[in-house]
Motif scaffolding. Structure first.
Motif, mmCIF file in Angstrom:
data_model
loop_
_atom_site.group_PDB
_atom_site.id
_atom_site.type_symbol
_atom_site.label_atom_id
_atom_site.label_comp_id
_atom_site.label_asym_id
_atom_site.label_seq_id
_atom_site.Cartn_x
_atom_site.Cartn_y
_atom_site.Cartn_z
ATOM 1 N N VAL A 148 -22.654 -98.068 -21.743
ATOM 2 C CA VAL A 148 -22.732 -98.619 -20.393
ATOM 3 C C VAL A 148 -22.119 -97.612 -19.438
ATOM 4 N N ALA A 149 -22.345 -97.817 -18.144
ATOM 5 C CA ALA A 149 -21.758 -96.946 -17.142
ATOM 6 C C ALA A 149 -20.234 -96.989 -17.242
ATOM 7 N N ARG A 150 -19.596 -95.874 -16.976
ATOM 8 C CA ARG A 150 -18.146 -95.805 -17.077
ATOM 9 C C ARG A 150 -17.532 -96.143 -15.719
ATOM 10 N N ASP A 151 -17.589 -97.436 -15.386
ATOM 11 C CA ASP A 151 -16.960 -97.901 -14.157
ATOM 12 C C ASP A 151 -16.587 -99.366 -14.309
ATOM 13 N N GLU A 152 -15.818 -99.869 -13.337
ATOM 14 C CA GLU A 152 -15.275 -101.216 -13.436
ATOM 15 C C GLU A 152 -16.355 -102.285 -13.353
ATOM 16 N N ASN A 153 -17.413 -102.046 -12.592
ATOM 17 C CA ASN A 153 -18.482 -103.033 -12.514
ATOM 18 C C ASN A 153 -19.159 -103.220 -13.859
ATOM 19 N N ALA A 154 -19.315 -102.144 -14.621
ATOM 20 C CA ALA A 154 -19.915 -102.247 -15.948
ATOM 21 C C ALA A 154 -19.041 -103.097 -16.866
ATOM 22 N N ILE A 155 -17.720 -103.061 -16.679
ATOM 23 C CA ILE A 155 -16.825 -103.906 -17.471
ATOM 24 C C ILE A 155 -17.100 -105.371 -17.168
#
Length: 1002
Positions: A148-155
């Motif tokens: 997944v993208a490495r950012d907080e939204n992906a979490i």
């Protein structure tokens, strides 16, 4: 309140059920710190129980008469728990303590013998039976295995009931459990890092510095506030007694970035491109260098990281080629000082500066080839900022602890461009909006704009026998300097105008973009001037008190949070003053078998959210906002402005925007309540005996009890279009009171408005006169969850969600028209805009299915995957108001806002089309996978490859809801993919590859 953006201008400019499993690990009430965790369980009565961390922190307690023991305020990490009696060790277990959760460990006969748990890559905790909260908890090792993208939204998107925000908003964020994208809160090491200006963004440190992530999706304890949707609670990495250093690089090559489809619209002049996604491209590389370890063994530790990011994007529309370059030279330093086992001090500082550059080129079509011609359309944006966080924790006894936190975070919003002197011009004569002239951007913020938050809080916990009492105080001060202006320098105060060329095709009913009929036939140009500027302060504070009472295998949690919000205008006069609103919280959980294998629970809570800082600027600031109308001879070929303009008609002020600072006592209803909702959850969670599997099912109900939005139509001008408020006040309170009415009024829609006359007399305008309904939003959901905990070989998480979101209020944003004026949307501006507004809301996704996991074939090779399916968004059909409210030419006051009412275009007359009733958008499928190789001959070295959206699904995330152009004609782009100018143009993320190399030197 009507957005200062033209809609297309934004193209450029949060009964019994089974709950959660590891996708919903229950959260404990870590009162003294939302950044710490705990351990609980049963040992032999009177036994000494000791927990020791890898950094040498040691806590000791004595098991109660029934064997129960409990540790709180433990920094996340791996702990060895030891049971001793008469000096002899009779049991040992190793457990993983995660952020804001309690981990179960047991030794006594009759309890589940956990033995020693091998913690590899983030083992999932056993069920926390002590709470009735729900969340997803991941650590960096586990997240790193996911494609997944490495950012907080992906979490957050890994959690059930969380969806991406609409691309019309032009922002990258998410919606939790039916709430709008502006109703979430984000915490870092205990500091609220949400941008209070509009609540849709938040400050983030370099992503590689994050250690644990908790996505709170429901059942918040009294320690939490400022959110109706959900909370992302994150802690950064810390040093330990082992020294580490390393580096990594993540590379997304442009050459392997797949295109999205072209979007073609059928305009009056024939087919032409609307977006040329097949030519778009994107590439990125990120590198990190880090080190951590002891400064003084067992006492003083450090962690430091530097990150560099370089992103390159190119997008194409019908006439423009835009090149984006973004660099992020960022860094973080954290120091932990374990003075002794009872005194802990931590300090964090980071810089998340971003420098974005945008170059815009005109496209010239020649012999079927496109050629770039530079328009010098350059825009530089400096964003990000700095943050400083300090925390002190005192644990004087094993039944009492207290912590104090102070933090400061700043957001920069500076924008500049060599073309700032150029006016922004749109040509809509042929039915579609085409940007012409030399301007690169529609609106700008000031070069010195910023906002900042100071926060201080104290939290405490006192265990008195079976009672675990938590308490705290939270104070936040928010400061901002904000400006918004059109590009150009021809207008007042040296700021520019926005020009729109329009056609009047009917002598009797032609409209100037919805503002007023045009006398005669022929083309004309509308000029708009907009400017707001404000420097202001907002203050918030809250108290909370809560008791968690253990009664055998039952845990009863009851308490409340009281909140107060004060917003000040630029003269430092309080214009919003909401005090001592009480948010009760009640929860019950039952450890059915006494071994943490089956939990039944229920929870009820009330949550408030503060007014946004955006209201200080747009409602309480001195806002200029007006239109003038001109005929003209021709268009200037360079600037696009009209040649020999001749004004006709009179100036139209939008919502009274005459540049006068409004009376602070007259713009907000004196009986206003903060926006709030009630939430009810019932569920259970079961861990299947002798396996790594757990299963859950929960039901959730959310009910918005009070909305907060501005209501317009108070002016004399609105009365000429059928508005009732001005004549009612004129009749009951006199002419002076009527003339003192503001253009828009902040209130709880559907209630009476309480205001005052110029002489100071308080009076009430009945809700029946105002004419807008009560704001309503209902969210019902059932979530089925499965989890297979990591055993050193593989793990799996899955969730299936059915939900229904309906009402007449999306919340602090309005996705249908791309409005991010938090708490000041158009939803309740005039009664006509609420006709047909009740229905299925934009953030509804009837079905969601998510599954992710990883499998280690050998110690060297592993594979991973992530799959997501969501139903399509409900589609609305918007056009000019055509309802029963009287006014000029038979149009109600809602017609002033253009084609944004719930009336669908028809050549024979627009018809009422309730919200969300025009069908559904595209279903979204997304399957991603990855491969990891960690060669045995080079310990610490890992190679990775991820493929995001393997099958390159390119369904539309959003389709244009506007069925009618400003000119009154049918909109040729109606139901076409609409992405507010983002890279995907309204489509889901295309397929791309990400390669990585990581090496931990020590």
């Amino acid at each position: 309140m009507k957005s200062f953006f033209d809609r297309r201008g934004v193209l450029f400019s949060l009964v019994l059920s089974l709950a959660i499993g590891a996708l919903g690990v229950s959260t404990g009430a870590m009162a003294a710190s939302k950044t710490a965790g705990g351990i609980y369980g049963h040992a032999q009565p009177g036994a000494t129980v000791t927990a020791t961390s890898q950094s040498g922190l040691t806590r000791t307690t004595t098991a109660a008469d029934d064997g129960y023991f409990n540790f709180q305020v433990l920094p996340p990490g791996t702990y060895t728990v030891r049971e001793e009696q008469n000096g002899n060790v009779i049991g040992t277990t190793t457990v993983l303590v995660t952020i804001n959760t309690s981990t179960h460990a047991a030794f006594a006969a009759g309890a589940q013998q956990l033995g020693t748990i091998q913690v590899v890559g983030g083992a999932v905790n056993p069920i926390d039976v002590t709470t009735s909260n729900t969340s997803l908890v991941l650590n960096a090792a586990q997240f790193k295995q996911l494609p997944v993208a490495r950012d907080e939204n992906a979490i957050t998107l890994l959690a059930p009931s969380v969806i991406p925000s609409s691309p019309t908003l032009g922002i990258q964020t998410t919606s939790f459990g039916g709430s709008s994208a502006a109703e979430n809160a984000y915490f870092l090491n205990g500091l609220n890092v949400t941008d209070n200006l509009n609540f849709v963004s938040f400050s983030t440190p370099p992503f590689e510095s994050l250690e644990e992530y908790q996505v709170l999706t429901g059942g918040l304890t009294a320690a939490y506030g400022s959110a109706l949707g959900g909370i992302l609670n994150v802690v950064t990495k810390s040093g330990t007694n082992t020294f580490h250093a390393g580096a990594n690089i993540f590379w997304v090559p442009r050459g392997l970035y797949s295109p999205v489809p072209d979007v073609v619209e059928n305009t009056p002049t024939g087919l032409q491109y609307f977006d040329r996604g097949s030519d778009d491209s994107e590439g990125e590389y990120t590198y990190n260098i880090y080190a951590s370890g002891p400064i003084v063994k067992d006492h003083l530790f450090f962690y430091a990281l530097y990150q560099g990011v370089n992103t390159h994007e190119e997008t194409y529309t019908v006439s423009k080629h835009t090149v984006y370059q973004n660099t992020q030279p960022q860094g973080l330093v954290k120091v932990d000082y374990q003075i002794n086992d009872a005194n802990l001090l931590e300090l964090t500082a980071y810089d998340n500066k971003q420098v974005s550059k945008r170059d815009v080129y005109n496209l010239v079509h020649m012999n079927t080839n496109w050629f770039d011609v530079s328009s010098d359309g350059k825009v530089d944006v400096d964003s990000g900022g700095k943050a400083y966080i300090g925390r002190y924790t005192l644990v004087p006894t094993d039944n009492f602890n207290v912590s104090a936190m102070w933090g400061y975070v700043v957001f920069d919003h500076a924008q500049s461009s060599p073309t700032e002197s150029c006016p922004y011009v749109l040509n809509e004569i042929n039915g579609n909006a085409v940007h012409i002239g030399c301007a690169a951007y529609q609106v700008y913020s000031g070069q010195n704009d910023f906002d900042a938050r100071h926060q201080a809080r104290i939290d405490g916990e006192w265990q008195l026998g079976p009672h675990d009492i938590t308490f705290g105080y939270d104070m936040q001060n928010f400061f901002a300097t904000a400006h918004t202006r059109y590009s150009g320098t021809a207008g007042p105060q040296g700021n520019g105008y926005g020009w729109v060329y329009l056609a009047s095709n009917n002598c009797k009913t032609g409209k100037t973009g919805g503002e007023r009929p045009v006398p005669g036939c022929g083309n004309y140009v509308r000029r708009r001037f907009f400017l707001d500027a404000a420097t202001f302060t907002n203050k918030q504070h809250a108290f909370y008190l809560q008791d968690k009472w253990r009664i055998g295998n039952f845990y009863l949690r009851f308490g409340a949070r009281t909140v107060s919000y004060t917003n000040y205008n630029p003269l430092n006069i309080a214009y919003i003053d909401i005090n001592n609103k009480i948010a009760p919280r009640l929860g019950l959980s039952w450890d059915v078998f006494g071994d943490s294998s089956l939990k039944l629970y229920a929870n009820a809570g009330r949550y408030f959210i503060p007014p946004s800082g955006d209201s200080n600027v747009r409602l309480a600031g001195a806002e200029y906002d007006y239109y003038d109308f001109f005929t003209y001879d021709s268009m200037d070929p360079k600037t696009g402005t009209p040649v020999n303009p001749k004004q006709f008609g009179s100036r139209v002020y939008e919502n009274g925007g005459m540049g006068i600072l409004p009376d602070a006592a007259a713009v907000v209803s004196k009986n206003i309540n903060a926006m709030y909702e009630d939430e009810f959850i019932i569920g259970s969670q079961y861990r299947i005996a002798d396996t790594q599997w757990s299963v859950g099912l929960r039901a959730i109900r959310r009910n918005l009890k009070a909305g907060m939005d501005d209501v317009c139509g108070f002016s004399a001008f609105a009365a000429t279009y059928g508005g009732k408020i001005y004549p009612w006040v004129q009749q009951h309170e006199g002419q002076a009171a009527a003339d003192a009415l503001p253009g828009c009024f902040l209130m709880n829609p559907g209630t009476d408005a309480v205001t005052q006359t110029p002489s100071g007399k308080i009076y009430t305008i009945p809700a029946s006169v105002i004419g807008v309904p009560k704001a309503t939003r209902y969210y019902n959901a059932v979530e089925l969850l499965f989890d297979r905990a990591f055993d050193g070989k593989w793990f799996l998480h899955a969730s299936l969600v059915w939900s229904h979101l309906y009402g007449n209020e999306e919340g602090y944003t309005l996705s249908s028209i791309g409005q991010v004026d938090s708490g000041l949307t158009e939803s309740f501006d005039f009664p006509g805009l609420t006709d047909g507004a009740y229905g299925t809301l934009s953030n509804n996704r009837t079905w969601q299915f998510k599954m992710f996991g990883a499998y280690n074939f050998t110690p060297e090779w592993s594979v991973n995957f992530n799959f997501r399916f969501t139903s399509g968004e409900p589609i609305s059909c918007l056009g000019y108001y055509n309802g029963p409210i009287s006014g000029p030419a038979g149009q109600g006051v809602a017609s002033l806002y253009g084609p944004v009412a719930h009336y669908c275009y028809s050549p024979t007359g627009n018809f009422l089309s309730p919200q969300g009733s025009y069908g559904h958008g595209d279903r979204i499928y997304d399957l991603s996978g990855g491969l990891r190789y960690s060669p045995a001959f080079a310990p610490g070295l890992t190679f990775g490859m991820d493929v995001i959206n393997i099958f390159n699904f390119h369904n539309a995330l959003h389709r244009d809801f506007i069925s009618q152009l400003d000119s009154g004609q049918a909109n040729p782009a109606f139901l076409l993919p609409d992405g507010a100018g983002d890279f995907q143009g309204g489509f889901q993320q295309p397929r791309y590859f990400r390669f990585s190399v990581e090496y931990d030197f020590l």
